[in-house]
Each structure stands twice: as structure tokens, then as C-alpha cells.
Design a protein around this motif. Sequence first.
Motif, PDB file in Angstrom:
ATOM      1  N   TRP B  38     -38.597  24.004  30.639  1.00 27.51           N
ATOM      2  CA  TRP B  38     -39.783  23.441  29.776  1.00 27.51           C
ATOM      3  C   TRP B  38     -40.250  21.987  30.039  1.00 27.51           C
ATOM      4  O   TRP B  38     -39.285  21.219  30.533  1.00 27.51           O
ATOM      5  CB  TRP B  38     -39.613  23.553  28.356  1.00 27.51           C
ATOM      6  N   PHE B  39     -41.232  21.596  29.624  1.00 27.04           N
ATOM      7  CA  PHE B  39     -41.776  20.166  29.821  1.00 27.04           C
ATOM      8  C   PHE B  39     -42.389  19.651  28.581  1.00 27.04           C
ATOM      9  O   PHE B  39     -43.000  20.306  27.773  1.00 27.04           O
ATOM     10  CB  PHE B  39     -42.650  20.142  30.928  1.00 27.04           C
ATOM     11  N   ASP B  40     -42.409  18.228  28.475  1.00 28.02           N
ATOM     12  CA  ASP B  40     -43.190  17.572  27.267  1.00 28.02           C
ATOM     13  C   ASP B  40     -44.102  16.696  27.795  1.00 28.02           C
ATOM     14  O   ASP B  40     -43.464  15.847  28.774  1.00 28.02           O
ATOM     15  CB  ASP B  40     -42.041  16.836  26.404  1.00 28.02           C
ATOM     16  N   VAL B  41     -45.298  16.547  27.537  1.00 26.20           N
ATOM     17  CA  VAL B  41     -46.255  15.468  28.008  1.00 26.20           C
ATOM     18  C   VAL B  41     -46.019  14.342  27.074  1.00 26.20           C
ATOM     19  O   VAL B  41     -46.060  14.451  25.825  1.00 26.20           O
ATOM     20  CB  VAL B  41     -47.816  16.292  27.947  1.00 26.20           C
ATOM     21  N   ILE B  42     -45.898  13.350  27.894  1.00 26.82           N
ATOM     22  CA  ILE B  42     -45.351  11.981  27.096  1.00 26.82           C
ATOM     23  C   ILE B  42     -46.673  11.007  27.164  1.00 26.82           C
ATOM     24  O   ILE B  42     -47.015  10.375  26.130  1.00 26.82           O
ATOM     25  CB  ILE B  42     -44.309  11.356  27.827  1.00 26.82           C
ATOM     26  N   GLU B  43     -47.237  10.947  28.365  1.00 23.53           N
ATOM     27  CA  GLU B  43     -48.400  10.028  28.413  1.00 23.53           C
ATOM     28  C   GLU B  43     -49.512  10.671  29.505  1.00 23.53           C
ATOM     29  O   GLU B  43     -49.185  11.401  30.318  1.00 23.53           O
ATOM     30  CB  GLU B  43     -48.270   8.514  28.809  1.00 23.53           C
ATOM     31  N   GLN B  44     -50.752  10.296  29.436  1.00 22.00           N
ATOM     32  CA  GLN B  44     -51.868  10.645  30.152  1.00 22.00           C
ATOM     33  C   GLN B  44     -52.696   9.479  30.585  1.00 22.00           C
ATOM     34  O   GLN B  44     -53.084   8.680  29.755  1.00 22.00           O
ATOM     35  CB  GLN B  44     -52.689  11.673  29.430  1.00 22.00           C
ATOM     36  N   HIS B  45     -52.648   9.147  31.904  1.00 22.77           N
ATOM     37  CA  HIS B  45     -53.430   8.004  32.215  1.00 22.77           C
ATOM     38  C   HIS B  45     -54.568   8.721  33.467  1.00 22.77           C
ATOM     39  O   HIS B  45     -54.410   9.475  33.921  1.00 22.77           O
ATOM     40  CB  HIS B  45     -52.589   7.160  32.942  1.00 22.77           C
ATOM     41  N   GLY B  46     -55.071   7.729  34.111  1.00 22.38           N
ATOM     42  CA  GLY B  46     -55.988   8.009  35.353  1.00 22.38           C
ATOM     43  C   GLY B  46     -56.554   6.802  36.152  1.00 22.38           C
ATOM     44  O   GLY B  46     -56.607   5.913  35.562  1.00 22.38           O
ATOM     45  N   LYS B  47     -56.800   7.255  37.386  1.00 23.40           N
ATOM     46  CA  LYS B  47     -57.324   6.244  38.322  1.00 23.40           C
ATOM     47  C   LYS B  47     -58.738   6.411  38.526  1.00 23.40           C
ATOM     48  O   LYS B  47     -59.199   7.733  38.539  1.00 23.40           O
ATOM     49  CB  LYS B  47     -56.613   6.406  39.474  1.00 23.40           C
ATOM     50  N   VAL B  48     -59.565   5.187  38.281  1.00 27.11           N
ATOM     51  CA  VAL B  48     -61.068   5.665  38.489  1.00 27.11           C
ATOM     52  C   VAL B  48     -61.451   4.773  39.782  1.00 27.11           C
ATOM     53  O   VAL B  48     -61.129   3.494  40.083  1.00 27.11           O
ATOM     54  CB  VAL B  48     -61.871   4.796  37.210  1.00 27.11           C
ATOM     55  N   VAL B  49     -62.307   5.415  40.488  1.00 28.80           N
ATOM     56  CA  VAL B  49     -62.789   4.808  41.805  1.00 28.80           C
ATOM     57  C   VAL B  49     -64.499   5.324  41.863  1.00 28.80           C
ATOM     58  O   VAL B  49     -64.976   6.359  41.535  1.00 28.80           O
ATOM     59  CB  VAL B  49     -62.216   5.469  43.155  1.00 28.80           C
ATOM     60  N   ASP B  50     -65.280   4.375  41.923  1.00 30.87           N
ATOM     61  CA  ASP B  50     -66.657   4.298  41.965  1.00 30.87           C
ATOM     62  C   ASP B  50     -67.187   5.000  40.541  1.00 30.87           C
ATOM     63  O   ASP B  50     -68.055   5.842  40.560  1.00 30.87           O
ATOM     64  CB  ASP B  50     -67.059   5.206  43.346  1.00 30.87           C
ATOM     65  N   ASP B  51     -66.313   4.670  39.514  1.00 37.52           N
ATOM     66  CA  ASP B  51     -66.974   5.233  38.284  1.00 37.52           C
ATOM     67  C   ASP B  51     -66.525   6.640  37.894  1.00 37.52           C
ATOM     68  O   ASP B  51     -67.224   7.125  36.920  1.00 37.52           O
ATOM     69  CB  ASP B  51     -68.396   5.049  37.891  1.00 37.52           C
ATOM     70  N   GLN B  52     -65.775   7.273  38.866  1.00 34.94           N
ATOM     71  CA  GLN B  52     -65.500   8.625  39.042  1.00 34.94           C
ATOM     72  C   GLN B  52     -63.810   8.690  38.681  1.00 34.94           C
ATOM     73  O   GLN B  52     -63.182   7.929  39.302  1.00 34.94           O
ATOM     74  CB  GLN B  52     -65.740   9.269  39.880  1.00 34.94           C
ATOM     75  N   ILE B  53     -63.427   9.795  37.888  1.00 39.42           N
ATOM     76  CA  ILE B  53     -62.064   9.846  37.745  1.00 39.42           C
ATOM     77  C   ILE B  53     -61.509  10.290  39.044  1.00 39.42           C
ATOM     78  O   ILE B  53     -62.266  11.407  39.749  1.00 39.42           O
ATOM     79  CB  ILE B  53     -61.633  10.930  36.790  1.00 39.42           C
ATOM     80  N   ALA B  54     -60.617   9.505  39.846  1.00 40.88           N
ATOM     81  CA  ALA B  54     -60.218  10.060  41.191  1.00 40.88           C
ATOM     82  C   ALA B  54     -58.747  10.414  41.043  1.00 40.88           C
ATOM     83  O   ALA B  54     -58.326  11.354  41.949  1.00 40.88           O
ATOM     84  CB  ALA B  54     -60.090   8.724  41.918  1.00 40.88           C
ATOM     85  N   GLU B  55     -57.929  10.163  40.117  1.00 42.13           N
ATOM     86  CA  GLU B  55     -56.466  10.841  39.878  1.00 42.13           C
ATOM     87  C   GLU B  55     -56.282  11.107  38.418  1.00 42.13           C
ATOM     88  O   GLU B  55     -56.555  10.139  37.424  1.00 42.13           O
ATOM     89  CB  GLU B  55     -55.447  10.034  40.209  1.00 42.13           C
ATOM     90  N   TYR B  56     -55.680  12.138  37.933  1.00 42.35           N
ATOM     91  CA  TYR B  56     -55.159  12.403  36.609  1.00 42.35           C
ATOM     92  C   TYR B  56     -53.808  12.234  36.872  1.00 42.35           C
ATOM     93  O   TYR B  56     -53.045  12.729  37.726  1.00 42.35           O
ATOM     94  CB  TYR B  56     -55.646  13.762  36.352  1.00 42.35           C
ATOM     95  N   GLN B  57     -53.207  11.309  36.158  1.00 41.59           N
ATOM     96  CA  GLN B  57     -51.762  10.876  36.114  1.00 41.59           C
ATOM     97  C   GLN B  57     -51.296  11.266  34.697  1.00 41.59           C
ATOM     98  O   GLN B  57     -51.517  10.762  33.788  1.00 41.59           O
ATOM     99  CB  GLN B  57     -51.650   9.266  36.438  1.00 41.59           C
TER     100      GLN B  57
END
Lengths: 67, 67, 67, 67, 67, 67, 67, 67, 67, 67, 67, 67
Positions: B38-57
Motif C-alpha cells: 500500500w501507499f500513503d500520500v504525504i505531500e503534493q507539489h508541482g513545477k510551473v513553466v510558462d504559467d502551466q503545470i509542467a510536473e505533478y510531484q
Amino acid sequence: MERTYKKIELVGISNKNYEDAIQNAISKAAKTLKGISWFDVIEQHGKVVDDQIAEYQVVIKVAFKLD
Amino acid sequence: MERTYKKIELVGISNKNYEDAIQNAISKAAKTLKGISWFDVIEQHGKVVDDQIAEYQVVIKVAFKLD
Amino acid sequence: MERTYKKIELVGISNKNYEDAIQNAISKAAKTLKGISWFDVIEQHGKVVDDQIAEYQVVIKVAFKLD
Amino acid sequence: MERTYKKIELVGISNKNYEDAIQNAISKAAKTLKGISWFDVIEQHGKVVDDQIAEYQVVIKVAFKLD
Amino acid sequence: MERTYKKIELVGISNKNYEDAIQNAISKAAKTLKGISWFDVIEQHGKVVDDQIAEYQVVIKVAFKLD
Amino acid sequence: MERTYKKIELVGISNKNYEDAIQNAISKAAKTLKGISWFDVIEQHGKVVDDQIAEYQVVIKVAFKLD
Amino acid sequence: MERTYKKIELVGISNKNYEDAIQNAISKAAKTLKGISWFDVIEQHGKVVDDQIAEYQVVIKVAFKLD
Amino acid sequence: MERTYKKIELVGISNKNYEDAIQNAISKAAKTLKGISWFDVIEQHGKVVDDQIAEYQVVIKVAFKLD
Amino acid sequence: MERTYKKIELVGISNKNYEDAIQNAISKAAKTLKGISWFDVIEQHGKVVDDQIAEYQVVIKVAFKLD
Amino acid sequence: MERTYKKIELVGISNKNYEDAIQNAISKAAKTLKGISWFDVIEQHGKVVDDQIAEYQVVIKVAFKLD
Amino acid sequence: MERTYKKIELVGISNKNYEDAIQNAISKAAKTLKGISWFDVIEQHGKVVDDQIAEYQVVIKVAFKLD
Amino acid sequence: MERTYKKIELVGISNKNYEDAIQNAISKAAKTLKGISWFDVIEQHGKVVDDQIAEYQVVIKVAFKLD
């Protein structure tokens, strides 16, 4: 190396999903901010109408570089 | 009954969505680990390039059984 | 103005994604509750089988108006 | 003075009590680790079967010295 | 796969130990609930009389399947 | 009605279990304090020697009435 | 884009300051790990001898890329 | 084995850095306490005058053995 | 000694103050519950209209004895 | 600049409101302490009798300067 | 007495230490803000290059008086 | 549906009570912001002079709609 970022807190809303709610908030903020670099998801909520999810609401912090 | 699990912390990344970011981290870890349960989600972040979400982390904890 | 809401805690499960897991929990609760107004996401977990995400599990609080 | 410890996260299980669940996790980990020094209790859960506690489940962090 | 669980919060009390306090709360709840599956320990407190622990008090969340 | 309590933080230790560690801390504090009414468990740790739990360490807050 | 990081938890110690305690933990971990990218400070503690700080102890998470 | 520690909360202040602020609090407390063994850093703040850090303020918990 | 309490989560609302918002939630819940013993304040929010606080909103947990 | 503050934890009680409960705790503590400078509200609870709030209970930390 | 402060969140960076990272963020913010009064340290991170700390990164909240 | 809110953090102060401290912060912010919709209470503190509460200090987040 001595760059500084400012983080602001936004609430984004979408009727599709949380990823879209995040993008909506970033797009709105980008109208008056430049240099958005990353975001952190802080809280996830939603509105329910007739027992269906009507809005995905996400609280995020958005970071951008200070000139 | 006296089974034991170990939990490790991973950061998964995707340009599609958070579900895909989680799967990416699990797939990578599974190359050297067996028995992920199993897994637990601990944190959600992301990278933004040119005002668009470029990566879901996503930061997750992944649990697997110790032999 | 003096309306009161009650919040209950549910665990919703889906093999598609977290949005679907939330909707599943709301749909189930709506069979015996009326007036669900909003929800808060509290925790996100999942089950892994053969190194693939087999279930998205979400803990939510669901709020509804007391008559 | 410049010793370093690593902390790993384990889930221990027992049908007796939480103290036994902790010892079970430590005994299992000790098969491949030496120098376990201390532990921190992070979460306590349990499984219920026929309205009786069937398993005590404890999430701990175990610290050991790096050589 | 689309099962849903509800979690309720209980305070169990015992003069023996925390494990017994948890079982007391589950036994009481089981009189009106069926299908209790697991519990989470949230807080641990106690009452002191004449400098001796007189009551172990535990706050738990108990999860059961919604039909 | 206008009674006031003070809460102090203690670390109790036992080689038996956490309940005994709590009682040890209360007994020690009671040598100089009167009127201890309740306690809250804040953290649970332990010391490991030769892969066995050698000490149960509990951080508690103890409340007593101010005269 | 689909890189994955693993985060491990370390306790670093120094008699100089917290920055040195962090570096000590990283240097130790780097003997067996490659590709350390960043760290997060989780907790800060210390040991006191004769009313002087004798050790700065820092709990960090260290992230490195999985090949 | 049945030793007991008490933890008290202090705010230490320095115009040099956080390590000095911690030592200042310990030195002050040591005037009336003996047997200080360790400390935990709880919060870090500071005062700003003319856009310069004028004070480093640290909230710590200090533990000492009860006789 | 083996009494058990259940805690439910409510959102109370008032245009006067937080104390009144708590009482409103308790009064509403008391229509269908007996034996309410205590409450815990979990969150405090409010609604603003024309730059004035229009509603005090409080999230509380209310505990009552199970028969 | 090198002043030090100590923070103690108190539970204040009132039948009027939370502000009065805080003042009651401070007034009680001031009988044996001088130099109280500020307080932090940590938790808010209450006792209910006959479905009415009978006591407002507040947990605060009170800070005072060490001589 | 009715003064109001605003708090903004900044990420400061330095290759020296955390105190310098805080000062860098304050100095940057002070170019467009006046009346900065205090700061709170929220998170501490860092970047590692070639197994050495290359950047100290600190997340702070900075408070300034609204005119 | 795709409206976005921004949340800013304020410290409000009053010599009356917390409700007044919140209103003071909102009134001050409203001089330069329009569309304030709701607030969240984050922390509650206070200043003490001559053993009396001299100031109620509240940290709130205030949300307003971005045009």
C-alpha cells in the motif's frame, strides 16, 4: 544564489478535477504575476449539489521569484 | 500474525496527474523491491513553466512486507 | 442564520482515481442522508497489487445540514 | 561526536498488545540491521474481527548508528 | 471494489490499560453497529486519584463498512 | 467554577510497559506536587539494547489544581 | 520527466552548530549513496553537559535520485 | 531505570544566531536548575529593526532529571 | 468505570460571537441526542459581507455518553 | 538583549466566555508569578450541563521574564 | 491599539547559513515594503551539490504594520 | 465556476475581545481590498500588562475574490 521567492495562497476551483483547479488558480494569478515557479497543495475540499461533486476546491501556495 | 512492514518515502513525478506520479514512483521502486502492499500520500507539489503545470510531484510512503 | 451542519468521516474507494473515490463515498452516504453540502479531503492512501495501483482510498469529511 | 544515525519506518503487528507489536518489528529488523538504539512510536492502529481486537498495529521509527 | 467505510470517534475507558480501554469502546459500539473492521488511536489520556492512575482514557476512530 | 489547573511536562521511564512509565512519572512528581488530576500522553519512545526493548519512555503532561 | 527520488531520514550531530550537523549527516550518507540532491530539516535537538550545549542534533530527510 | 525528567519551555534571545539564543536560555535556567540534560527546538522567530535582524528568538524545551 | 463516549463533529453558526455559535450547535444536536457532556473547539471561521463579520462559524466536537 | 522568558501551561475556566477564562488563569498565576508578558491560546474546550454551556475551558501558555 | 499587521511568506537562500538566508529574504522584501517588525521560521531546507551543502533555504513569514 | 480566491494573513488587535480583533483586521484590510468573503482563525495570542489582558491578538487568513 541570493534569489528570493514569495509564496501566496490561492483557492482554485474546477468542475473537472483537482489538477484543473490548480491550473485555474495559476492561470488567474499569472495575469498579474510573472515568474511563477512551483506550487504546494495545502488543502482539498469540494462542493456537493444533488449528491454529485459540483466543484473541486484546492488551496495552494504559489511561489514566484522576486526581481 | 507477526508479519512486519517497512515504509519508505518516495517522490514521484508525472506530467499527467497525481495518480500517474504515484504509479511512476511505485514502478521505479518495484524494480528493486518486492511485495509492495500500500501507499500513503504525504505531500503534493508541482513545477510551473510558462504559467502551466509542467510536473505533478507527489511525496508518498510505500509499504512492503519484510521477509 | 442559526443553521447547523454535521460532519461525518468516510473512506471512499475507487480503481479509477481520487475524484471517483470521493464520489463513491458521497453516493453511498447519500442513500441515507440528505442535504450533503461540501466535503474535505483528510487523507489519501492506496492499495498496490502486482506493482500497480489497485485501489485509490480517500478519507473525507462530508458535511450536511441538520434539519 | 560526529556519529550519524539512520531512522527507518516499520509497521509491527501483534495479537497481544502494543509493546509486543513494537518488539516484533524490532526483532524482524534486527535480522538485517545491527546497532538499533531507540525507537519512536508514530501511529497506533488495530484490526477488529467479530468485535474483538485481532491485531495491534504500530508504526514506529527505528534508529541505528551508521558505521 | 466500491465499498465505503464510515469512521466514528469514541472515547473508551478502563482501569487496566489502554488495550482494554480500546476493547471496551469497541464492545460498546458493537451493540448497535455491525461490521467493525479497524480502529486508529487518536489520543491517550488518563485520570489520577491519590497519585495513582485511576482510568486509562483513549480516543479512537472506529471504521465499519456501510451496507 | 473559577478553578485553575497547571500542566507540566514529564518524561517517565519503565522497563515493563507504557502504563508503568506513566505511573512512574506521576509517582515521582507527586513527591512535591499535590492534587494531580489527569494526564495526557504526548509522545512514546523507547531504548533498545541487544535488539530488545530496554526502556519504555513516555512524554506526558500532568495537570494539577492551583490552590 | 519520470525521475523518482527516495528520501531517507538521518540524525546528524556536531559540536559546532546545526549547519555542521547537517553536513556531517550528508557526508556520512554520501559514503554509500550517490546523487544526494536536497534535504529537509525535520527536528532540532541538543545535548547539554555542565550547562553548555555539548551537541547539536538535527533530524533531516535527505533526497537522492533513484537510477 | 525509573528516573523521571521534567521539561520546561523557555524563550531564548540573542543578537548573534540561534545557537547563541539557545545557550542564553540554558545559562539563565541553569542559575536555578541543576541537571539539564537535553533540549528540543520548538519554534524560531526574530525581531527586525531597520530591515536588519535585531534579535534571534528561539522557543525550546529543556529537560532535567528530577531528584 | 467502563462508560463509553461518542464524539460527533458539528459546525455551529451565529451572528453574535463564537460562544453563541457553539451553543447554537449544541442546542440543535440536543434535539436528537441526550447526555451531551463536553465539547472541543476544532476550527474557527467566519463569513464577511460588506467588510463586516456576518457569521461566526465554529467547528466543534461534541461528546455524549453511550447508554 | 539576552533576556529569557519561561512559558507555563494553564487551564483557565469561566462560565462567561473564553476571554474571561483566560483572565481567570492569568489572575490565579499572578498570585505567585511576576512579570507575565503575553499568552498563547492552545486549546478551547467546554463542559455542557442540561444542553447548555456550563464552563468555558481554555488551555493557554503564559510567558514571563526570568530575573 | 488597533494597529494591524500583514504577514507574507518568503523563501530566502544563502550559501553561508540559515541566519544569512533569513536576512537575504528580509533585505529583498524591504526594497518594496516598509515597517518590517518580526519574522517566523516555518521550514528549513537545502540544496546539495557534490555531497556538500550548496544552499541553505528557509521559508519565513515576515510581518509588517499596515498604515 | 472558475473563480479564484486569494488568502492573505493578518494580525488583528483589540482591547475588547477576539471578535473585535478580527473585525479590526478586516476593516483595515478593506481599505485597500474589495470582495473579502470569509476568514479563518489561525492563532490567538494576547499581551498582559499588570496581570490584566491588555490586547487580544488574532492571526487570521482573509479570503477575497480575484477579479
